[in-house]
Motif scaffolding. Structure first.
Motif, mmCIF file in Angstrom:
data_model
loop_
_atom_site.group_PDB
_atom_site.id
_atom_site.type_symbol
_atom_site.label_atom_id
_atom_site.label_comp_id
_atom_site.label_asym_id
_atom_site.label_seq_id
_atom_site.Cartn_x
_atom_site.Cartn_y
_atom_site.Cartn_z
ATOM 1 N N GLY A 235 0.805 -1.211 0.000
ATOM 2 C CA GLY A 235 0.000 0.000 0.000
ATOM 3 C C GLY A 235 0.840 1.264 0.000
ATOM 4 N N GLY A 236 1.944 1.242 0.761
ATOM 5 C CA GLY A 236 2.828 2.401 0.779
ATOM 6 C C GLY A 236 3.474 2.647 -0.573
ATOM 7 N N TYR A 237 3.952 1.583 -1.193
ATOM 8 C CA TYR A 237 4.570 1.740 -2.514
ATOM 9 C C TYR A 237 3.524 2.068 -3.583
ATOM 10 C CZ TYR A 237 9.159 0.208 -0.974
ATOM 11 O OH TYR A 237 10.385 0.144 -0.354
ATOM 12 N N TRP A 238 2.290 1.636 -3.400
ATOM 13 C CA TRP A 238 1.210 2.001 -4.325
ATOM 14 C C TRP A 238 1.078 3.525 -4.407
ATOM 15 C CZ3 TRP A 238 -2.523 -0.582 -7.323
ATOM 16 C CH2 TRP A 238 -3.627 0.183 -7.715
ATOM 17 N N LEU A 387 -7.433 7.534 -5.462
ATOM 18 C CA LEU A 387 -7.030 6.144 -5.652
ATOM 19 C C LEU A 387 -5.633 5.902 -5.076
ATOM 20 C CD1 LEU A 387 -7.650 3.365 -6.906
ATOM 21 C CD2 LEU A 387 -6.542 4.178 -8.992
ATOM 22 N N LEU A 388 -4.727 6.820 -5.296
ATOM 23 C CA LEU A 388 -3.379 6.665 -4.756
ATOM 24 C C LEU A 388 -3.382 6.698 -3.236
ATOM 25 C CD1 LEU A 388 -1.337 8.932 -7.211
ATOM 26 C CD2 LEU A 388 -1.698 6.463 -7.309
ATOM 27 N N ALA A 389 -4.231 7.540 -2.649
ATOM 28 C CA ALA A 389 -4.301 7.642 -1.190
ATOM 29 C C ALA A 389 -4.853 6.373 -0.557
ATOM 30 C CB ALA A 389 -5.173 8.835 -0.795
ATOM 31 N N ALA A 390 -5.609 5.595 -1.332
ATOM 32 C CA ALA A 390 -6.150 4.346 -0.793
ATOM 33 C C ALA A 390 -5.037 3.403 -0.356
ATOM 34 C CB ALA A 390 -7.043 3.672 -1.839
ATOM 35 N N GLY A 391 -3.890 3.467 -1.035
ATOM 36 C CA GLY A 391 -2.777 2.592 -0.681
ATOM 37 C C GLY A 391 -2.296 2.787 0.742
ATOM 38 N N PRO A 392 -1.811 3.975 1.108
ATOM 39 C CA PRO A 392 -1.346 4.160 2.485
ATOM 40 C C PRO A 392 -2.443 4.035 3.531
ATOM 41 C CG PRO A 392 -1.251 6.228 1.224
ATOM 42 C CD PRO A 392 -1.493 5.132 0.254
ATOM 43 N N ILE A 393 -3.692 4.332 3.168
ATOM 44 C CA ILE A 393 -4.782 4.154 4.147
ATOM 45 C C ILE A 393 -4.981 2.670 4.440
ATOM 46 C CG2 ILE A 393 -7.247 4.446 4.541
ATOM 47 C CD1 ILE A 393 -5.549 7.010 4.796
ATOM 48 N N VAL A 394 -4.967 1.833 3.403
ATOM 49 C CA VAL A 394 -5.042 0.383 3.617
ATOM 50 C C VAL A 394 -3.842 -0.081 4.439
ATOM 51 C CG1 VAL A 394 -4.935 -1.862 2.465
ATOM 52 C CG2 VAL A 394 -6.449 -0.079 1.580
ATOM 53 N N SER A 395 -2.682 0.480 4.167
ATOM 54 C CA SER A 395 -1.485 0.138 4.938
ATOM 55 C C SER A 395 -1.681 0.446 6.418
ATOM 56 C CB SER A 395 -0.278 0.915 4.417
ATOM 57 O OG SER A 395 -0.001 0.583 3.083
ATOM 58 N N ALA A 396 -2.239 1.616 6.712
ATOM 59 C CA ALA A 396 -2.467 1.994 8.105
ATOM 60 C C ALA A 396 -3.417 1.013 8.791
ATOM 61 C CB ALA A 396 -3.032 3.411 8.172
ATOM 62 N N ILE A 397 -4.444 0.580 8.078
ATOM 63 C CA ILE A 397 -5.389 -0.386 8.646
ATOM 64 C C ILE A 397 -4.685 -1.711 8.933
ATOM 65 C CG2 ILE A 397 -7.467 -1.737 8.161
ATOM 66 C CD1 ILE A 397 -8.446 0.672 6.497
#
Length: 418
Positions: A235-238, A387-397
């Motif tokens: 997610g972070g690299y996304w 869409l790009l922000a979804a990556g780090p948000i999923v990572s945080a979860i």
């Protein structure tokens, strides 16, 4: 006359001083190895237009060599991690550099497209063990509470290699030709492999005996903590790769900026991402090796700033936003890398790192493509950033359920006789 206890204390002090001095040499050797790997990989981007004429490669097909290297590199990551755990970082780093050097030199003599694709794939296969070997080397020489800053420095190799490639490769190409570029890189890479074979020590003397042993793939892939880390890193690299590849084009399209003006803004993204890794690594070590909490906070900020960037206006706002995003875009990576390596346990740091690095490579392919499609469908500047922000948000979860220090050794203890 000195007593035996005094002699033993003196020997122990000398050994500790030698270890403290050498461990940063180990980091430097790993850093140079990653630089060589990335420069060999990125060089095609600087020589492609000129080289395509001699190879009879259509301009629309310039990316085929990049894809070939990528495929070889991804395939080799898991295998390279496995071999690192079996033979050690010294042999793996040296072998990787020598093999990559020969393949890179060979590419300079490629007669056509088919041979070029094969050689680029071979270069990717040869390079696949670099990260796993370098990270395992650091885990052997640094204690858990000291690894953050070491891996933070190691991972500055990526942005540094981008700068080195763009500064040197075009000059060499215009002076000597594109074939000479690959010949110089090949000789330099292979020569550094010989340096690694001579200079790298797998671990302090007392730990060398622990290097070999049974590498356990099954328990690793079934361990929930490791799987959560794979998701968090992806997610972070996304978010990072999607922003890196698309932001220039989006700003030119949305604000009518020149490519030079857009590039000047993105320079700040690269500059702050470079300094953030050692800074956050040092912070983690200063707090006693805390990682999860720092990564979680960074991921949340990363997601929020990514969405916010889509609503900025004007060069000044965009520059500040790019600099802020750059700092958080990779600040989490040294902590994630250290945690992933430790999740593999005493025997599997190389394998756990190799699998993760291979999987995370796909974020750099899928994220820009997906975000580009969103922009094409919506024609809205801010839409891709959701869409790009979804990556780090999923990572945080995912990080909510991660524990610092989690390892497969907890569920599958290492047999001391192994």
């Amino acid at each position: 006359m000195s007593s035996r206890p005094d002699t033993l204390r003196t020997d122990a002090t000398g050994s500790a001083q030698a270890r403290a001095g050498y461990r940063w040499v180990a980091v430097l050797l790993g850093w140079i190895a990653l630089d060589f790997t990335m420069i060999d990989r990125l060089a095609w981007g600087s020589v492609a237009v000129v080289a395509s004429a001699s190879l009879g490669l259509p301009l629309m097909a310039l990316g085929v060599f990049v894809t070939a290297f990528f495929c070889g590199y991804v395939v080799a990551n898991g295998l390279g991690g496995f071999l690192t755990d079996k033979v050690g970082s010294r042999v793996m780093l040296a072998g990787t550099m020598v093999a990559l050097g020969f393949a890179t030199f060979g590419f300079s003599m490629t007669p056509g497209i088919a041979a070029g694709i094969a050689l680029q794939a071979l270069m990717g296969l040869a390079a696949g063990g670099d990260v796993a070997a370098a990270v395992k080397l650091i885990t052997a020489w640094f204690d858990v509470k000291d690894r953050g800053k070491a891996i933070g420095f190691l991972l500055t190799a990526l942005p540094c290699s981008v700068m080195i490639t763009n500064a040197l490769v075009p000059l060499l190409m215009h002076s000597l030709g594109w074939q000479a570029v690959y010949q110089i890189l090949g000789v330099g890479t292979a020569a550094f492999g010989l340096v690694c074979f001579w200079a790298v020590r797998d671990a302090p003397v007392r730990a060398v005996a622990q290097r070999a042993g049974k590498v356990r793939l099954g328990p690793l892939l079934r361990h929930p903590q490791y799987l959560l880390l794979l998701v968090a890193g992806f997610g972070g690299y996304w978010g990072m790769w999607g922003f890196t590849f698309l932001v220039n084009a989006l700003m030119v399209k949305r604000y009518g900026l020149s490519p030079a003006a857009a590039g000047a803004i993105v320079v700040w993204f690269g500059a702050t991402s470079l300094i953030s890794k050692p800074v956050v690594g040092y912070l983690s070590d200063a707090l006693g090796g805390v990682r999860k909490s720092i990564m979680l906070v960074i991921m949340v900020i990363f997601g929020v700033l990514t969405v916010t960037f889509g609503f900025l206006d004007g060069t000044r706002q965009l520059t500040i936003g790019a600099a802020a995003l750059g700092f958080v875009s990779l600040a989490w990576s040294p902590l994630m890398t250290a945690t992933v390596a430790e999740a593999g346990g005493k025997r599997g740091a190389g394998l756990s790192t190799g699998i993760a690095n291979g999987l995370w490579q796909f974020a750099g392919v899928w994220s820009p493509a997906a975000a580009g499609l969103v922009f094409q469908w919506t024609h809205a500047f801010h839409a891709p950033f959701y869409l790009l922000a979804a990556g780090p948000i999923v990572s945080a979860i995912a990080l909510l359920w991660v524990r610092d220090g989690a390892s497969i050794d907890e569920a599958d203890p290492v047999d001391p006789r192994a």
